[in-house]
Design an enzyme around this catalytic site. Structure first.
Site, PDB file in Angstrom:
ATOM      1  N   CYS A  26       0.865  -1.169   0.000  1.00 43.02           N
ATOM      2  CA  CYS A  26       0.000   0.000   0.000  1.00 43.02           C
ATOM      3  C   CYS A  26       0.906   1.224   0.000  1.00 43.02           C
ATOM      4  O   CYS A  26       2.030   1.175  -0.464  1.00 43.02           O
ATOM      5  CB  CYS A  26      -0.953  -0.021   1.191  1.00 43.02           C
ATOM      6  SG  CYS A  26      -0.123  -0.017   2.790  1.00 43.02           S
ATOM      7  N   HIS A 540      -4.480   9.189   4.545  1.00 46.99           N
ATOM      8  CA  HIS A 540      -4.800   7.753   4.482  1.00 46.99           C
ATOM      9  C   HIS A 540      -6.244   7.574   4.956  1.00 46.99           C
ATOM     10  O   HIS A 540      -6.519   7.579   6.155  1.00 46.99           O
ATOM     11  CB  HIS A 540      -3.832   6.968   5.361  1.00 46.99           C
ATOM     12  CG  HIS A 540      -3.823   5.494   5.107  1.00 46.99           C
ATOM     13  ND1 HIS A 540      -4.865   4.669   5.473  1.00 46.99           N
ATOM     14  CD2 HIS A 540      -2.898   4.708   4.502  1.00 46.99           C
ATOM     15  CE1 HIS A 540      -4.573   3.427   5.121  1.00 46.99           C
ATOM     16  NE2 HIS A 540      -3.385   3.426   4.525  1.00 46.99           N
TER      17      HIS A 540
END
Length: 617
Positions: A26, A540
């Site tokens: 990620c 995020h």
């Protein structure tokens, strides 16, 4: 070297190929799915240079690497043939999307070879015309197969790239492609006599330069290989597995899959050419106008069976002619922006992008860096492309070689009776440049005034410990949470950097400052930004939401795009994310915290969008 060395140590510490089921990454972490975590020493992994921490979550062994995670991931991929699948499914693609994704993914790595071969074909047109090469010479003949090689052996190259896509043993896939192109088989097909293999009829088809048959075959091999992996005992697997795969896959390639792929390719070409023959000028106008959008989605590779075989015998009358009008239009639009803008930075970027599109046919810098960004130049290029496309359809422009169309590559349109075809190509190029330039100049570009003064407004030292801190504005509305209370050690321990978290109540993420988009992660759950003053910020959205694979997220910007404070960046369906079982707490991390004296969160319990949330001293 640091990426390579650390990746190798990580690879060894987690058990190597035998223990790794899959690995992906990620924005900040390597995410392993391991067969056995029992014997892994977490502390030894933490001691590897570059590793910030280790977490075990959602069935994954997560190694936190920070912003450089993609570089470590690339080195890991070189050490083993890993799957990059995640442990939970994301948004399922429809059949058409899946086909386009596969063709685009398999074809993209081959572009340098195909362009090189195509340019050699252009030389074979130019050099005899200039009297520098005799068509009957051996040099001409050798150059001919230099140019033909990337196209004829395309199935072998595709076998390799498709094996990466479908996680098939590469050399077994290449072997099957070799069977389909073997000189003995090619000779048998040329003779035209019926062929039988174990009593089954073999279709007399030529697979040189083909695209679809080998992609279908490698996809089928994914299941063949998985089946034999399960049923063959380990003690004899090393020699029986490749034997059986080559036998079964070779049989299917010649008797079943290959012919189906050939018929499918011929069918696609026939359908497109039928539409073109009926619609004529309208089809080319639409194709040229929308070519930038077609290229953006990768849909142009769905037409590969048509334009990859462009030659004097079978010229392309659709894709490559339409791309000529579109490519030079993109270049002209970028050059117009370069001359019209007052911003020196935009002037330089647009000028270089325009030259790239006009001279080399490489339109990505112009499309993504200029025309799409300012929209009006894109509209100008599309209108011009449509007008020139109509002309192309009326005169029946043909391309006789596969080369990405540009000013330099115009010789690809030399052919046919007389010089009419190349003259039409020159007319199209000139008209596309002139029309696009004029329309772009008339439409103009929207250059927004800088809001730097607002961004740099001083606040009291009591608020932030400095008389002139830099501000970060809230990208979301919601409840403010100290970073230490985030239920994820990578963020709460501040190993990624200092910041704050917001539990959002609205579904739109906006720009927290003026700057540029550094990274939009493919799963759209996170975005990296850099402000005009140099602040690097990671937003995020949610915790572990990478597992959603982009489902419920929509990216509104792209890598490299300039942004203004308050401009929409992402959209997220928060209720759906929560229904899927994910925490929507959104950390805001200043990833280059070490470059500053302090990062101070504003002392508030709630924040509204575009209110100050962080001060960077």
């Amino acid at each position: 070297m640091k990426y390579k060395d650390s990746a190798k140590q990580i690879f060894e510490e987690v058990g190597g190929t035998e223990n790794i089921s899959s690995v992906n990454h990620c924005m900040t972490r390597l995410r392993f799915v391991l067969k056995d975590e029992a014997n892994i020493n977490d502390q030894q992994i933490k001691n590897i240079p570059g590793v910030m921490g280790v977490m075990k979550k959602s069935g994954q062994y997560q190694i936190i690497m920070g912003n450089d995670v993609a570089n470590y991931y690339k080195e890991l991929q070189k050490l083993g043939n890993f799957s990059d699948s995640t442990s939970s499914g994301g948004k399922k693609k429809n059949f058409f999307e899946a086909v386009v994704d596969v063709i685009s993914g398999c074809m993209s790595p081959l572009i340098p070879a195909l362009l090189g071969g195509g340019m050699i074909k252009v030389l074979l047109i130019l050099l005899p015309m200039m009297g520098l090469l005799n068509e009957s010479s051996q040099t001409y003949q050798v150059l001919s197969f230099f140019g033909d090689a990337p196209f004829y052996f395309l199935p072998i190259m595709l076998a390799y790239t498709a094996s990466q896509k479908f996680n098939v043993t590469p050399m077994l896939a290449v072997t099957v492609a070799g069977i389909m192109l073997h000189p003995e088989f090619v000779g048998m097909v040329a003779e035209g006599n019926p062929i039988q293999f174990f009593g089954a009829p073999v279709t007399l088809a030529s697979y040189g330069s083909s695209v679809i048959p080998i992609i279908i075959m490698v996809w089928a091999m994914k299941y063949i290989e998985a089946f034999f992996d399960k049923v063959i005992p380990n003690v004899i697997k090393s020699f029986t597995k490749p034997l059986l795969i080559i036998l079964i896959a070779g049989f299917l390639a010649l008797v079943v899959v290959g012919p189906l792929g050939t018929f499918a390719g011929e069918g696609l070409s026939s359908i497109i050419l039928w539409i073109q023959s009926k619609a004529g000028w309208l089809a080319l106008g639409i194709m040229a106008a929308f070519m930038p959008l077609i290229v953006m989605t990768g849909m142009h590779w769905a037409f590969a069976p048509i334009f990859l075989v462009a030659s004097p015998a079978t010229p392309d009358v659709l894709i490559l002619p339409a791309m000529l009008a579109s490519n030079v239009a993109q270049g002209a639009a970028a050059l117009a922006v370069s001359l019209k803008t007052k911003d020196k930075k935009i002037k330089q970027v647009a000028g270089a992008a325009g030259i790239s599109a006009l001279v080399a046919g490489v339109t990505e810098p112009a499309l993504y860096g200029v025309t799409l960004k300012y929209k009006k130049p894109l509209y100008a290029a599309m209108i011009s492309g449509g007008i020139c496309g109509i002309y192309i359809g009326i005169v029946g422009l043909k391309s006789f070689a596969f080369v990405v169309p540009s000013i330099v590559a115009l010789p690809q349109f030399i052919g046919g009776d007389g010089n009419a075809n190349i003259l039409h190509a020159i007319i199209v190029a000139i008209a596309s440049i002139v029309i696009t330039f004029i329309l772009t100049w008339i439409f103009g570009i929207d250059e927004e005034e800088s809001t730097e003064k607002e961004t740099m407004t001083p606040v009291s030292s009591e608020q932030a410990g400095s008389s002139n801190p830099k501000k970060i504005y809230a990208p979301l509305e919601g409840n403010v949470l100290p970073l230490e209370e985030v239920k994820d050690e990578a963020f709460s321990s501040k190993m990624m950097g200092d910041g704050v978290a917001i539990v959002p109540i609205n579904d739109e993420v906006v720009a927290p400052f003026d700057g540029v988009v550094t990274t939009v992660f493919p799963t759209k759950h996170a975005i990296g930004l850099t402000s005009e003053s140099g602040i690097e910020l990671l937003i995020h959205v949610g915790l572990d939401t990478v597992q959603l694979n982009g489902q419920h997220f929509e990216a509104l910007v792209e890598d490299g795009q300039s942004i203004k404070k308050g401009e929409p960046l992402l959209k997220v369906d928060l209720p759906k994310v929560q229904e899927a079982g994910y925490d929507i707490t959104t950390p805001l991390i200043v990833t280059n915290t070490a470059s500053y004296i302090d990062v101070v969160a504003k002392d508030v319990a709630e924040v509204k969008k575009e209110e100050t949330i962080l001060y960077v001293v």
